[in-house]
Design a protein around this motif. Sequence first.
Motif, short mmCIF file in Angstrom:
data_model
loop_
_atom_site.label_atom_id
_atom_site.label_comp_id
_atom_site.label_asym_id
_atom_site.label_seq_id
_atom_site.Cartn_x
_atom_site.Cartn_y
_atom_site.Cartn_z
N SER A 52 2.06 -10.16 9.95
CA SER A 52 2.70 -11.47 10.07
C SER A 52 2.76 -11.98 11.50
CB SER A 52 4.11 -11.43 9.48
OG SER A 52 4.92 -10.52 10.22
N GLY A 53 2.45 -11.12 12.47
CA GLY A 53 2.51 -11.52 13.85
C GLY A 53 1.74 -10.58 14.74
N HIS A 54 1.99 -10.72 16.04
CA HIS A 54 1.28 -9.90 17.03
C HIS A 54 1.65 -8.42 16.89
CE1 HIS A 54 -0.50 -8.80 20.87
NE2 HIS A 54 0.62 -8.18 21.17
N THR A 55 0.66 -7.57 17.05
CA THR A 55 0.89 -6.13 17.00
C THR A 55 0.25 -5.46 18.21
OG1 THR A 55 -1.10 -5.82 15.67
CG2 THR A 55 0.99 -6.04 14.48
N PHE A 56 0.64 -4.25 18.47
CA PHE A 56 0.08 -3.45 19.54
C PHE A 56 -0.86 -2.42 18.92
CE2 PHE A 56 2.54 -5.55 22.66
CZ PHE A 56 3.72 -5.90 22.02
N GLY A 57 -0.68 -1.13 19.14
CA GLY A 57 -1.52 -0.16 18.45
C GLY A 57 -1.26 -0.22 16.95
N MET A 58 -2.31 0.04 16.17
CA MET A 58 -2.15 0.04 14.72
C MET A 58 -2.85 1.25 14.13
SD MET A 58 -2.43 -3.89 13.49
CE MET A 58 -1.52 -3.48 11.97
N GLY A 59 -2.44 1.60 12.91
CA GLY A 59 -3.04 2.76 12.29
C GLY A 59 -2.94 2.75 10.78
N TRP A 60 -3.68 3.67 10.19
CA TRP A 60 -3.62 3.94 8.75
C TRP A 60 -3.15 5.37 8.54
CZ3 TRP A 60 -4.27 0.35 5.04
CH2 TRP A 60 -4.95 -0.84 5.36
N PHE A 61 -2.24 5.53 7.61
CA PHE A 61 -1.75 6.83 7.20
C PHE A 61 -1.91 6.93 5.68
CE2 PHE A 61 0.39 8.42 11.04
CZ PHE A 61 0.32 7.27 11.82
N ARG A 62 -1.80 8.13 5.15
CA ARG A 62 -1.87 8.29 3.70
C ARG A 62 -0.92 9.40 3.25
NH1 ARG A 62 -8.06 10.76 3.23
NH2 ARG A 62 -7.62 12.80 4.18
N GLN A 63 -0.53 9.29 2.00
CA GLN A 63 0.37 10.28 1.43
C GLN A 63 -0.05 10.58 0.00
OE1 GLN A 63 4.54 9.28 1.72
NE2 GLN A 63 5.14 11.41 1.50
N ALA A 64 -0.40 11.82 -0.24
CA ALA A 64 -0.76 12.28 -1.58
C ALA A 64 0.49 12.84 -2.26
CB ALA A 64 -1.84 13.36 -1.48
N PRO A 65 0.51 12.90 -3.58
CA PRO A 65 1.68 13.41 -4.30
C PRO A 65 2.05 14.81 -3.84
CG PRO A 65 0.20 12.33 -5.82
CD PRO A 65 -0.53 12.39 -4.51
N GLY A 66 3.32 15.00 -3.52
CA GLY A 66 3.81 16.31 -3.12
C GLY A 66 3.48 16.71 -1.70
N LYS A 67 2.86 15.79 -0.94
CA LYS A 67 2.49 16.10 0.43
C LYS A 67 3.16 15.14 1.41
CE LYS A 67 -1.99 18.19 -0.61
NZ LYS A 67 -3.44 18.21 -0.26
N GLU A 68 3.19 15.55 2.68
CA GLU A 68 3.74 14.68 3.70
C GLU A 68 2.75 13.58 4.06
OE1 GLU A 68 6.63 17.87 6.03
OE2 GLU A 68 4.95 16.95 7.06
N ARG A 69 3.27 12.51 4.60
CA ARG A 69 2.42 11.43 5.08
C ARG A 69 1.60 11.94 6.27
NH1 ARG A 69 4.94 5.49 5.41
NH2 ARG A 69 5.51 6.26 3.34
N GLU A 70 0.30 11.66 6.24
CA GLU A 70 -0.55 12.16 7.30
C GLU A 70 -1.34 11.03 7.97
OE1 GLU A 70 -3.78 14.72 6.23
OE2 GLU A 70 -4.54 13.37 4.67
N PHE A 71 -1.67 11.26 9.21
CA PHE A 71 -2.48 10.33 9.99
C PHE A 71 -3.90 10.30 9.45
CE2 PHE A 71 -4.33 8.19 13.48
CZ PHE A 71 -5.45 8.90 13.88
N VAL A 72 -4.48 9.10 9.39
CA VAL A 72 -5.87 8.94 8.97
C VAL A 72 -6.71 8.38 10.11
CG1 VAL A 72 -7.45 7.78 7.38
CG2 VAL A 72 -5.22 8.59 6.56
#
Length: 125
Positions: free
Chosen positions: A25-45
């Motif tokens: 919706s507006g200006h951003t700085f660094g950006m990223g994608w993460f993912r989370q599979a069932p039963g697992k922690e969110r991880e960096f992609v």
Amino acid sequence: QVQLVESGGGLVQAGGSLRLSCAASGHTFGMGWFRQAPGKEREFVAAVDWSGVNADYVDSVRGRFTISRDNAKNTLDLQMNSLKPEDTAVYYCAAAYNFGAATRVFTRTTEYRDWGQGTQVTVSS
């Protein structure tokens, strides 16, 4: 605070491709994608710096995924090729805090302030 909305998830066969998009919706700085599979922690992609020049990837997707951004449109994309069943997860777009480091790439969840609601990616074998 920036609102983030992901799109582009879905069901695909192994070896196929998907392209995820994130609209900010507006200006951003660094950006990223993460993912989370069932039963697992969110991880960096994948992540990219403010300029879009510097990027980093988790080893398991390096060479298959490509992150890109368009600052004029406030969008972030993730091109995913050669998808594998282990890529199945909810994928989240995230915008980092302003650390005043334009060329830095952020890979930790704690470095991100704003998160989208996620989009499901399912890869069938």
